[in-house]
Design a protein around this motif. Sequence first.
Motif, PDB file in Angstrom:
ATOM      1  N   GLY A 264       0.821  -1.211   0.000  1.00 51.90           N
ATOM      2  CA  GLY A 264       0.000   0.000   0.000  1.00 51.90           C
ATOM      3  C   GLY A 264       0.847   1.250   0.000  1.00 51.90           C
ATOM      4  N   SER A 265       1.645   1.455   1.051  1.00 54.41           N
ATOM      5  CA  SER A 265       2.447   2.678   1.136  1.00 54.41           C
ATOM      6  C   SER A 265       3.809   2.532   0.459  1.00 54.41           C
ATOM      7  CB  SER A 265       2.658   3.076   2.597  1.00 54.41           C
ATOM      8  OG  SER A 265       3.568   2.184   3.233  1.00 54.41           O
ATOM      9  N   GLY A 266       4.334   1.309   0.404  1.00 52.98           N
ATOM     10  CA  GLY A 266       5.661   1.099  -0.160  1.00 52.98           C
ATOM     11  C   GLY A 266       6.790   1.491   0.767  1.00 52.98           C
ATOM     12  N   ALA A 267       6.458   1.879   2.019  1.00 52.75           N
ATOM     13  CA  ALA A 267       7.484   2.279   2.978  1.00 52.75           C
ATOM     14  C   ALA A 267       8.394   1.094   3.304  1.00 52.75           C
ATOM     15  CB  ALA A 267       6.840   2.811   4.256  1.00 52.75           C
ATOM     16  N   VAL A 268       9.703   1.272   3.130  1.00 49.32           N
ATOM     17  CA  VAL A 268      10.667   0.211   3.411  1.00 49.32           C
ATOM     18  C   VAL A 268      10.828   0.080   4.921  1.00 49.32           C
ATOM     19  CG1 VAL A 268      13.068  -0.508   3.140  1.00 49.32           C
ATOM     20  CG2 VAL A 268      11.858   0.548   1.219  1.00 49.32           C
ATOM     21  N   VAL A 269      10.647  -1.144   5.432  1.00 49.06           N
ATOM     22  CA  VAL A 269      10.786  -1.383   6.867  1.00 49.06           C
ATOM     23  C   VAL A 269      12.065  -2.140   7.215  1.00 49.06           C
ATOM     24  CG1 VAL A 269       8.330  -1.234   7.389  1.00 49.06           C
ATOM     25  CG2 VAL A 269       9.287  -3.426   6.759  1.00 49.06           C
ATOM     26  N   ARG A 270      12.628  -2.888   6.268  1.00 45.81           N
ATOM     27  CA  ARG A 270      13.888  -3.588   6.497  1.00 45.81           C
ATOM     28  C   ARG A 270      14.628  -3.731   5.168  1.00 45.81           C
ATOM     29  NH1 ARG A 270      11.275  -4.685  10.542  1.00 45.81           N
ATOM     30  NH2 ARG A 270      11.695  -5.900  12.357  1.00 45.81           N
ATOM     31  N   THR A 271      15.943  -3.663   5.245  1.00 43.18           N
ATOM     32  CA  THR A 271      16.799  -4.018   4.122  1.00 43.18           C
ATOM     33  C   THR A 271      17.874  -4.936   4.676  1.00 43.18           C
ATOM     34  OG1 THR A 271      16.390  -1.909   3.015  1.00 43.18           O
ATOM     35  CG2 THR A 271      18.313  -3.153   2.300  1.00 43.18           C
ATOM     36  N   LEU A 272      17.965  -6.126   4.111  1.00 43.04           N
ATOM     37  CA  LEU A 272      18.917  -7.133   4.568  1.00 43.04           C
ATOM     38  C   LEU A 272      19.831  -7.497   3.405  1.00 43.04           C
ATOM     39  CD1 LEU A 272      16.157  -9.378   6.115  1.00 43.04           C
ATOM     40  CD2 LEU A 272      17.618  -7.820   7.387  1.00 43.04           C
ATOM     41  N   THR A 273      21.077  -7.833   3.702  1.00 41.68           N
ATOM     42  CA  THR A 273      22.005  -8.255   2.661  1.00 41.68           C
ATOM     43  C   THR A 273      22.701  -9.541   3.090  1.00 41.68           C
ATOM     44  OG1 THR A 273      23.784  -6.898   3.563  1.00 41.68           O
ATOM     45  CG2 THR A 273      22.427  -5.908   1.833  1.00 41.68           C
ATOM     46  N   ALA A 274      23.119 -10.309   2.112  1.00 44.72           N
ATOM     47  CA  ALA A 274      23.861 -11.537   2.375  1.00 44.72           C
ATOM     48  C   ALA A 274      24.765 -11.825   1.191  1.00 44.72           C
ATOM     49  CB  ALA A 274      22.902 -12.700   2.577  1.00 44.72           C
ATOM     50  N   ARG A 275      25.864 -12.450   1.471  1.00 44.12           N
ATOM     51  CA  ARG A 275      26.780 -12.875   0.412  1.00 44.12           C
ATOM     52  C   ARG A 275      26.261 -14.214  -0.113  1.00 44.12           C
ATOM     53  NH1 ARG A 275      31.007 -10.889  -1.167  1.00 44.12           N
ATOM     54  NH2 ARG A 275      32.797 -11.874  -2.101  1.00 44.12           N
ATOM     55  N   VAL A 276      26.164 -14.318  -1.421  1.00 42.61           N
ATOM     56  CA  VAL A 276      25.671 -15.531  -2.062  1.00 42.61           C
ATOM     57  C   VAL A 276      26.833 -16.224  -2.738  1.00 42.61           C
ATOM     58  CG1 VAL A 276      24.082 -16.451  -3.792  1.00 42.61           C
ATOM     59  CG2 VAL A 276      23.422 -14.466  -2.429  1.00 42.61           C
ATOM     60  N   GLY A 277      27.038 -17.489  -2.397  1.00 45.00           N
ATOM     61  CA  GLY A 277      28.126 -18.256  -2.995  1.00 45.00           C
ATOM     62  C   GLY A 277      27.759 -18.744  -4.383  1.00 45.00           C
ATOM     63  N   GLY A 278      28.739 -19.180  -5.120  1.00 49.75           N
ATOM     64  CA  GLY A 278      28.523 -19.648  -6.475  1.00 49.75           C
ATOM     65  C   GLY A 278      28.010 -21.076  -6.562  1.00 49.75           C
ATOM     66  N   GLY A 279      27.955 -21.775  -5.430  1.00 51.92           N
ATOM     67  CA  GLY A 279      27.556 -23.182  -5.444  1.00 51.92           C
ATOM     68  C   GLY A 279      26.076 -23.424  -5.225  1.00 51.92           C
ATOM     69  N   GLY A 280      25.284 -22.367  -5.102  1.00 54.73           N
ATOM     70  CA  GLY A 280      23.848 -22.536  -4.909  1.00 54.73           C
ATOM     71  C   GLY A 280      23.441 -22.913  -3.496  1.00 54.73           C
ATOM     72  N   GLU A 281      24.311 -22.666  -2.525  1.00 51.23           N
ATOM     73  CA  GLU A 281      23.984 -22.982  -1.139  1.00 51.23           C
ATOM     74  C   GLU A 281      22.862 -22.079  -0.650  1.00 51.23           C
ATOM     75  OE1 GLU A 281      27.030 -21.831  -2.011  1.00 51.23           O
ATOM     76  OE2 GLU A 281      28.182 -23.677  -2.110  1.00 51.23           O
ATOM     77  N   PRO A 282      21.968 -22.599   0.201  1.00 50.04           N
ATOM     78  CA  PRO A 282      20.903 -21.751   0.743  1.00 50.04           C
ATOM     79  C   PRO A 282      21.470 -20.676   1.668  1.00 50.04           C
ATOM     80  CG  PRO A 282      20.798 -23.956   1.704  1.00 50.04           C
ATOM     81  CD  PRO A 282      21.874 -23.974   0.671  1.00 50.04           C
ATOM     82  N   VAL A 283      20.790 -19.538   1.715  1.00 55.79           N
ATOM     83  CA  VAL A 283      21.165 -18.428   2.585  1.00 55.79           C
ATOM     84  C   VAL A 283      19.964 -18.104   3.456  1.00 55.79           C
ATOM     85  CG1 VAL A 283      21.835 -15.996   2.650  1.00 55.79           C
ATOM     86  CG2 VAL A 283      22.745 -17.488   0.867  1.00 55.79           C
ATOM     87  N   GLU A 284      20.200 -17.976   4.752  1.00 58.36           N
ATOM     88  CA  GLU A 284      19.116 -17.664   5.680  1.00 58.36           C
ATOM     89  C   GLU A 284      19.382 -16.306   6.324  1.00 58.36           C
ATOM     90  OE1 GLU A 284      17.389 -19.478   9.822  1.00 58.36           O
ATOM     91  OE2 GLU A 284      17.924 -20.895   8.233  1.00 58.36           O
ATOM     92  N   LEU A 285      18.360 -15.437   6.328  1.00 61.83           N
ATOM     93  CA  LEU A 285      18.466 -14.114   6.936  1.00 61.83           C
ATOM     94  C   LEU A 285      17.384 -13.974   7.997  1.00 61.83           C
ATOM     95  CD1 LEU A 285      18.871 -11.975   3.711  1.00 61.83           C
ATOM     96  CD2 LEU A 285      20.644 -12.548   5.354  1.00 61.83           C
ATOM     97  N   ALA A 286      17.737 -13.416   9.144  1.00 62.60           N
ATOM     98  CA  ALA A 286      16.759 -13.174  10.209  1.00 62.60           C
ATOM     99  C   ALA A 286      16.196 -11.766  10.033  1.00 62.60           C
ATOM    100  CB  ALA A 286      17.416 -13.322  11.576  1.00 62.60           C
TER     101      ALA A 286
END
Length: 82
Positions: A9-31
């Motif tokens: 509705g408003s588009g207000a950003v409430v969180r921005t998270l970043t993670a490094r992604v490996g080239g092997g397709g390993e899963p990444v989990e962010l809290a």
Amino acid sequence: ARVTIARLGSGAVVRTLTARVGGGGEPVELAAGRFEPGGYAAMVEIVPAGGAAGDVKGATTRRDFACERGGDEWADPRPDVA
């Protein structure tokens, strides 16, 4: 990878998270933590290290979801009207 979570509705950003992604397709989990009740959209973008907005490389995806006030969450999957 950059995950931006915004209010529907408003588009207000409430969180921005970043993670490094490996080239092997390993899963990444962010809290992401807790959210106030309401509807949200999570946008996932693959960006180069240190990249700015608009530097997207590859796929992006969006997932809309709802958060409810505590209680019997499984009884009714629709978001609270309030």
